[in-house]
Motif scaffolding. Structure first.
Motif, mmCIF file in Angstrom:
data_model
loop_
_atom_site.group_PDB
_atom_site.id
_atom_site.type_symbol
_atom_site.label_atom_id
_atom_site.label_comp_id
_atom_site.label_asym_id
_atom_site.label_seq_id
_atom_site.Cartn_x
_atom_site.Cartn_y
_atom_site.Cartn_z
ATOM 1 N N ALA A 1 -8.949 9.778 -0.643
ATOM 2 C CA ALA A 1 -9.020 9.125 0.662
ATOM 3 C C ALA A 1 -9.953 7.924 0.601
ATOM 4 C CB ALA A 1 -9.498 10.114 1.723
ATOM 5 N N GLY A 2 -11.006 8.036 -0.207
ATOM 6 C CA GLY A 2 -11.895 6.894 -0.417
ATOM 7 C C GLY A 2 -11.179 5.744 -1.102
ATOM 8 N N LEU A 3 -10.304 6.057 -2.059
ATOM 9 C CA LEU A 3 -9.515 5.008 -2.716
ATOM 10 C C LEU A 3 -8.619 4.290 -1.709
ATOM 11 C CD1 LEU A 3 -8.401 6.765 -6.041
ATOM 12 C CD2 LEU A 3 -10.239 5.089 -5.737
ATOM 13 N N ARG A 4 -7.978 5.049 -0.820
ATOM 14 C CA ARG A 4 -7.124 4.424 0.197
ATOM 15 C C ARG A 4 -7.935 3.541 1.123
ATOM 16 N NH1 ARG A 4 -5.263 9.582 0.867
ATOM 17 N NH2 ARG A 4 -6.012 9.692 3.020
ATOM 18 N N ALA A 5 -9.136 3.979 1.478
ATOM 19 C CA ALA A 5 -9.981 3.181 2.368
ATOM 20 C C ALA A 5 -10.320 1.832 1.753
ATOM 21 C CB ALA A 5 -11.272 3.942 2.691
ATOM 22 N N MET A 6 -10.358 1.777 0.428
ATOM 23 C CA MET A 6 -10.621 0.524 -0.277
ATOM 24 C C MET A 6 -9.347 -0.278 -0.528
ATOM 25 S SD MET A 6 -13.391 1.804 -3.133
ATOM 26 C CE MET A 6 -13.285 3.576 -3.145
ATOM 27 N N GLY A 7 -8.207 0.237 -0.085
ATOM 28 C CA GLY A 7 -6.944 -0.440 -0.322
ATOM 29 C C GLY A 7 -6.374 -0.187 -1.701
ATOM 30 N N LEU A 8 -6.871 0.838 -2.399
ATOM 31 C CA LEU A 8 -6.459 1.116 -3.781
ATOM 32 C C LEU A 8 -5.485 2.288 -3.839
ATOM 33 C CD1 LEU A 8 -9.958 0.697 -5.501
ATOM 34 C CD2 LEU A 8 -8.103 -0.972 -5.339
ATOM 35 N N SER A 9 -4.457 2.216 -3.013
ATOM 36 C CA SER A 9 -3.493 3.311 -2.982
ATOM 37 C C SER A 9 -2.692 3.401 -4.279
ATOM 38 C CB SER A 9 -2.540 3.145 -1.795
ATOM 39 O OG SER A 9 -1.844 1.914 -1.882
ATOM 40 N N LYS A 10 -2.602 2.292 -5.031
ATOM 41 C CA LYS A 10 -1.844 2.327 -6.285
ATOM 42 C C LYS A 10 -2.479 3.300 -7.279
ATOM 43 C CE LYS A 10 -0.080 -1.471 -7.735
ATOM 44 N NZ LYS A 10 0.111 -2.830 -8.302
ATOM 45 N N LEU A 11 -3.806 3.309 -7.342
ATOM 46 C CA LEU A 11 -4.492 4.243 -8.234
ATOM 47 C C LEU A 11 -4.185 5.685 -7.851
ATOM 48 C CD1 LEU A 11 -8.041 2.695 -8.800
ATOM 49 C CD2 LEU A 11 -6.314 3.195 -10.544
ATOM 50 N N GLN A 12 -4.220 5.956 -6.548
ATOM 51 C CA GLN A 12 -3.911 7.302 -6.091
ATOM 52 C C GLN A 12 -2.476 7.666 -6.445
ATOM 53 O OE1 GLN A 12 -4.525 8.060 -1.918
ATOM 54 N NE2 GLN A 12 -3.801 10.160 -2.056
ATOM 55 N N GLY A 13 -1.546 6.725 -6.268
ATOM 56 C CA GLY A 13 -0.154 6.991 -6.590
ATOM 57 C C GLY A 13 0.053 7.356 -8.052
ATOM 58 N N VAL A 14 -0.642 6.646 -8.940
ATOM 59 C CA VAL A 14 -0.530 6.934 -10.367
ATOM 60 C C VAL A 14 -1.055 8.332 -10.681
ATOM 61 C CG1 VAL A 14 -1.382 6.299 -12.659
ATOM 62 C CG2 VAL A 14 -0.596 4.522 -11.092
ATOM 63 N N LEU A 15 -2.214 8.675 -10.132
ATOM 64 C CA LEU A 15 -2.795 9.994 -10.362
ATOM 65 C C LEU A 15 -1.863 11.106 -9.898
ATOM 66 C CD1 LEU A 15 -6.529 9.484 -9.306
ATOM 67 C CD2 LEU A 15 -5.708 10.111 -11.577
ATOM 68 N N MET B 1 0.817 -1.207 0.000
ATOM 69 C CA MET B 1 0.000 0.000 0.000
ATOM 70 C C MET B 1 0.855 1.263 0.000
ATOM 71 S SD MET B 1 -3.138 -0.707 2.621
ATOM 72 C CE MET B 1 -3.849 0.910 2.260
ATOM 73 N N ALA B 2 1.947 1.230 0.771
ATOM 74 C CA ALA B 2 2.744 2.442 0.953
ATOM 75 C C ALA B 2 3.644 2.739 -0.243
ATOM 76 C CB ALA B 2 3.582 2.334 2.223
ATOM 77 N N ALA B 3 4.132 1.689 -0.926
ATOM 78 C CA ALA B 3 5.094 1.909 -2.018
ATOM 79 C C ALA B 3 4.559 2.838 -3.106
ATOM 80 C CB ALA B 3 5.530 0.570 -2.609
ATOM 81 N N PRO B 4 3.359 2.595 -3.648
ATOM 82 C CA PRO B 4 2.848 3.543 -4.643
ATOM 83 C C PRO B 4 2.549 4.911 -4.056
ATOM 84 C CG PRO B 4 1.174 1.899 -4.118
ATOM 85 C CD PRO B 4 2.444 1.433 -3.484
ATOM 86 N N MET B 5 2.236 4.962 -2.762
ATOM 87 C CA MET B 5 1.999 6.250 -2.125
ATOM 88 C C MET B 5 3.293 7.051 -2.030
ATOM 89 S SD MET B 5 -1.151 6.749 -1.530
ATOM 90 C CE MET B 5 -0.948 8.195 -0.494
ATOM 91 N N VAL B 6 4.424 6.357 -1.818
ATOM 92 C CA VAL B 6 5.709 7.056 -1.778
ATOM 93 C C VAL B 6 5.950 7.758 -3.107
ATOM 94 C CG1 VAL B 6 8.209 6.757 -1.711
ATOM 95 C CG2 VAL B 6 6.770 5.563 -0.052
ATOM 96 N N ILE B 7 5.757 7.015 -4.188
ATOM 97 C CA ILE B 7 5.978 7.578 -5.521
ATOM 98 C C ILE B 7 5.004 8.723 -5.794
ATOM 99 C CG2 ILE B 7 5.963 7.074 -7.991
ATOM 100 C CD1 ILE B 7 6.715 4.169 -7.224
ATOM 101 N N GLY B 8 3.730 8.480 -5.472
ATOM 102 C CA GLY B 8 2.720 9.503 -5.728
ATOM 103 C C GLY B 8 2.906 10.740 -4.883
ATOM 104 N N LEU B 9 3.187 10.550 -3.590
ATOM 105 C CA LEU B 9 3.385 11.697 -2.712
ATOM 106 C C LEU B 9 4.658 12.454 -3.051
ATOM 107 C CD1 LEU B 9 2.307 10.163 0.713
ATOM 108 C CD2 LEU B 9 1.219 12.089 -0.432
ATOM 109 N N LEU B 10 5.713 11.714 -3.398
ATOM 110 C CA LEU B 10 6.953 12.371 -3.801
ATOM 111 C C LEU B 10 6.704 13.262 -5.009
ATOM 112 C CD1 LEU B 10 9.989 12.713 -3.472
ATOM 113 C CD2 LEU B 10 10.303 10.708 -4.945
ATOM 114 N N ALA B 11 5.947 12.730 -5.953
ATOM 115 C CA ALA B 11 5.620 13.516 -7.139
ATOM 116 C C ALA B 11 4.734 14.707 -6.776
ATOM 117 C CB ALA B 11 4.919 12.628 -8.162
ATOM 118 N N MET B 12 3.725 14.457 -5.917
ATOM 119 C CA MET B 12 2.781 15.523 -5.575
ATOM 120 C C MET B 12 3.453 16.643 -4.779
ATOM 121 S SD MET B 12 -0.391 15.835 -6.356
ATOM 122 C CE MET B 12 -1.788 16.888 -6.012
#
Length: 453
Positions: free
Chosen positions: A156-170, A21-32
């Motif tokens: 935040a709804g995506l994370r609640a569903m465990g879909l952090s990868k989608l958020q990271g890509v966006l 869950m956290a790995a794509p968030m690292v990439i997405g947050l770093l980019a954001m």
């Protein structure tokens, strides 16, 4: 029923689940978070006045971002707990209704910020010559407040569903687009108009509109997890009440930090505009090096929410142990890297020796405490995730109001800016340890209440 609304976080290895869950968030947050760093890099080429003007906007931007994060925390907590208990229809209703209130609040807050812009920045210590530059940027930024708040609630709804990868890509795609648009609009390249500070604001505005449209498509068309927005007022208010039970304290928790930053900026302003610019550079670098901790806190809330709703106490305890070891190890590594490379990083944003000196000192002293600061982040997120936001608010209030500001004021009287940076580090260490034992005790109490025998 939507397959996206399954309690996937209650299954599999705890460490592996958190990593995935956290790995794509690292990439997405770093980019954001590179939004601010990239903006600062290009604006720095316009001169010290432009860089100082953008540095004054940082606390205000962070207040609004913190409101969005708080609303996202309430969304993630309620939706994750509904999913964990198997109630998919309630999860859909909550996610839909929170997007409605996100739109209404963002319009109101955006207008208020724009209307009171000059008094706010004068209060922060901005000089009269910087106000036109600040307005050049913030006139556009306030117009885009709905594009800041609504996507955060939706993701935040995506994370609640465990879909952090989608958020990271966006987030990754949006940051890349911002980096491409910035030089075009700031400097007027390739036939675009030269807009300078306004160009940085317009680049972010355009990109965030795109993010909002993309996340709306994902929720409505791809996942089909939204209910009809037209519902009886009684049900709408019930959803808002449940979300704001967590969101309001979480907003308070998150707003406290930038408000303290605003006070600190005003204190630092007495040392001159170069000091403000140097602090601004350090505060742009800091979120990037803390990225792993932000990613961890983003996933800990939904993980705790789903697992405690499913009575998986052992998984929650293991998650806290994994998170603590990670924070302390990563914090040490980041501190060493910044001790070696802080001056070089500061030099990327400015060629002023005074600006670089302030940023270098900050990046040498404060990172000593980053491991404990990371613990504060995930502990607050965990409390929010289980629907108990008040401990997080108390921890943040104690950190900022009870320790940081008084200690910073005293330390600055004796040691100037160095004292401020030492006070920051000491506060993070004390509060991080306190929060860890508080969360562990709370989880033990929940376990005892579920197994009274």
């Amino acid at each position: 029923m939507s397959s996206a609304m399954q309690a996937t976080l209650t299954q599999g290895s705890v460490g592996k689940t958190l990593r995935e869950m956290a790995a794509p968030m690292v990439i997405g947050l770093l980019a954001m978070m590179s939004f601010n760093a990239v903006d600062t890099f290009f604006v720095g080429q316009l001169g010290e006045d432009a860089l100082a003007a953008m540095s004054f906007t940082f606390p205000v931007v962070m207040v609004y971002t913190s409101l969005a994060i708080g609303l996202g925390a309430g969304t993630s907590s309620c939706v994750a707990r509904a999913i964990g208990s198997g109630d998919q229809e309630t999860a859909k209703r909550l996610l839909t209704d929170v997007l409605t209130i996100a739109f209404l609040l963002s319009v109101i807050f955006g207008f208020l910020g724009w209307w009171f812009m000059e008094p706010i920045f004068y209060a922060l210590g901005a000089s009269e010559k910087l106000i036109p530059l600040i307005r050049e940027y913030m006139d556009i930024w306030f117009l885009g407040v709905p594009m800041v708040i609504m996507p955060m609630a939706a993701m935040a709804g995506l994370r609640a569903m465990g879909l952090s990868k989608l958020q990271g890509v966006l987030m990754g795609v949006s940051a890349l687009a911002n980096g491409l648009l910035d030089p075009l609009l700031i400097f007027g390249l390739w036939g675009f108009p030269r807009l300078e500070l306004a160009g940085a604001a317009w680049a972010s505005f355009i990109v965030r509109v795109g993010v909002l449209l993309a996340v709306a498509h994902i929720l409505i068309v791809r996942l089909q997890v939204l209910a009809s927005p037209f519902v009886a007022m009684q049900k709408l208010v019930a959803s808002w009440r449940e979300v704001f039970h967590v969101a309001l304290p979480a907003m308070g928790t998150n707003v406290i930090i930038p408000l303290a930053s605003a006070i600190v900026v005003a204190m630092v302003a007495s040392y001159g505009e170069a000091a403000v610019a140097g602090l601004g550079v350090a505060l742009r670098v800091e979120p990037i090096v803390l990225i792993c901790f932000y990613a961890l806190s983003a996933v800990m809330g939904p993980f705790f929410g789903q697992n405690l709703s499913a009575s998986a106490i052992d998984r929650v305890r293991e998650a806290q142990r994994v998170a603590m070891r990670f924070c302390l190890g990563m914090g040490l590594a980041v501190a060493v890297l910044l001790a070696v490379g802080g001056e070089w990083l500061a030099g990327l944003f400015s060629d002023s020796p005074e600006v670089i000196a302030v940023a270098k000192d900050y990046l040498l002293l404060v990172p000593i405490s980053y491991g404990c600061y990371g613990m504060v982040m995930y502990i607050n997120a965990a409390f929010n995730g289980i629907g108990k936001p008040m401990p997080g608010l108390v921890i943040s209030s104690l950190r900022v109001l009870g320790l940081y500001l008084p200690l910073a004021w005293v330390a600055m009287e004796f040691w100037g800016l160095t004292g401020l940076f030492v006070a920051t580090a000491a506060t993070n260490i004390v509060v991080g340890l306190l929060g860890y034992f508080w969360l562990r005790r709370h989880v033990d109490e929940i376990a005892e209440s579920q197994c009274p025998g």
